[in-house]
Design a protein around this motif. Structure first.
Motif, PDB file in Angstrom:
ATOM      1  N   LYS A  92       0.837  -1.198   0.000  1.00 49.00           N
ATOM      2  CA  LYS A  92       0.000   0.000   0.000  1.00 49.00           C
ATOM      3  C   LYS A  92       0.874   1.250   0.000  1.00 49.00           C
ATOM      4  N   LEU A  93       0.306   2.320  -0.514  1.00 46.62           N
ATOM      5  CA  LEU A  93       1.032   3.584  -0.593  1.00 46.62           C
ATOM      6  C   LEU A  93       1.091   4.224   0.789  1.00 46.62           C
ATOM      7  N   SER A  94       2.297   4.578   1.220  1.00 50.23           N
ATOM      8  CA  SER A  94       2.479   5.213   2.522  1.00 50.23           C
ATOM      9  C   SER A  94       3.476   6.357   2.394  1.00 50.23           C
ATOM     10  N   TYR A  95       3.072   7.520   2.906  1.00 47.27           N
ATOM     11  CA  TYR A  95       3.953   8.687   2.868  1.00 47.27           C
ATOM     12  C   TYR A  95       4.691   8.905   4.193  1.00 47.27           C
ATOM     13  N   ILE A  96       4.639   7.913   5.058  1.00 47.06           N
ATOM     14  CA  ILE A  96       5.376   7.986   6.328  1.00 47.06           C
ATOM     15  C   ILE A  96       6.768   7.396   6.108  1.00 47.06           C
TER      16      ILE A  96
END
Length: 240
Positions: free
Chosen positions: A180-184
């Motif tokens: 999944k896309l995660s910007y953390i």
């Protein structure tokens, strides 16, 4: 108040024997030397800690991680229970899956799909691991772009499954969880780097204090003078 010392020269003293004495480092004196330079040590800790914090925060690009997992499903026999032979085969196959996942034929396809240069550049970004005592294989991709990390992880799995079905007719591999896309950011670890940099400053400060102590050959006390020279102190004159 400082004192100048006058030594009585005793002809019967054998000064040469003093050179045979072994030097003994007083740990208490070393501790005092470190405390004497406490301000410098604290300053170095602050400077190095700040350098580690700001260097990690602003000079090192953040990394983003995405993971996906596959599962080697065992066959079901006629009685509706798991087939034992199939389970054993999957247990042996899972080790090969970890190695086959990063072969050049799979990595080259992934590089084309995600727009990277070659198989080697993709291989540097991913890691493939097997959870102990399971038939679950996890693919983790880490890059400076969160979307690229997600695409590499998912495309590696899908490309591998297609390759296994086409070349080896293996059809019992299922995707358990897609990336999944995660910007953390997953790294770098600001706290860890700051602590390590602070420790470096502390070690350097203590090392400087100890080195100054070891290289200081001055006679600071009456006892040191008598022990080093082998002659007693006759008198002490205050140095005004």
């Amino acid at each position: 108040m400082a004192y100048k010392r006058i030594f009585r020269n005793d002809a019967n003293m054998n000064v040469a024997n003093v050179e045979d004495d072994e030097d003994v480092i007083d740990l208490l004196e070393v501790a005092r030397a470190i405390l004497k330079h406490l301000k410098l040590i604290i300053l170095l800790c602050v400077v190095f800690g700040a350098a580690g914090f700001f260097g990690t925060k602003f000079l090192i690009a953040p990394k983003y991680t995405a993971s996906t997992s596959i599962y080697l499903t065992p066959q079901i026999n006629d009685t509706g229970s798991l087939d034992y032979n199939s389970q054993m085969a999957n247990s042996k196959l899972v080790t090969n899956v970890v190695n086959l996942m990063t072969q050049n034929n799979v990595m080259s396809e992934v590089a084309k799909d995600v727009g990277m240069e070659n198989a080697s550049s993709v291989k540097k970004c991913i890691s493939v691991t097997n959870e102990s005592n399971t038939e679950i294989v996890t693919v983790t991709a880490t890059t400076e772009d969160p979307k690229l990390s997600k695409d590499i992880a998912n495309d590696t799995v899908s490309t591998f499954i297609r390759t296994m079905q086409k070349n080896l007719n293996v059809r019992n591999i299922e995707v358990v969880d897609k990336a999944k896309l995660s910007y953390i950011p997953s790294g770098p670890n600001v706290k860890k780097n700051t602590l390590l940099a602070t420790m470096v400053g502390f070690v350097l400060g203590c090392g400087y204090a100890v080195l100054r102590f070891l290289l200081d050959n001055r006679l600071r006390t009456k006892e040191e003078a008598e022990k080093y020279l082998g002659i007693p102190v006759f008198c002490e004159i205050p140095e005004l």
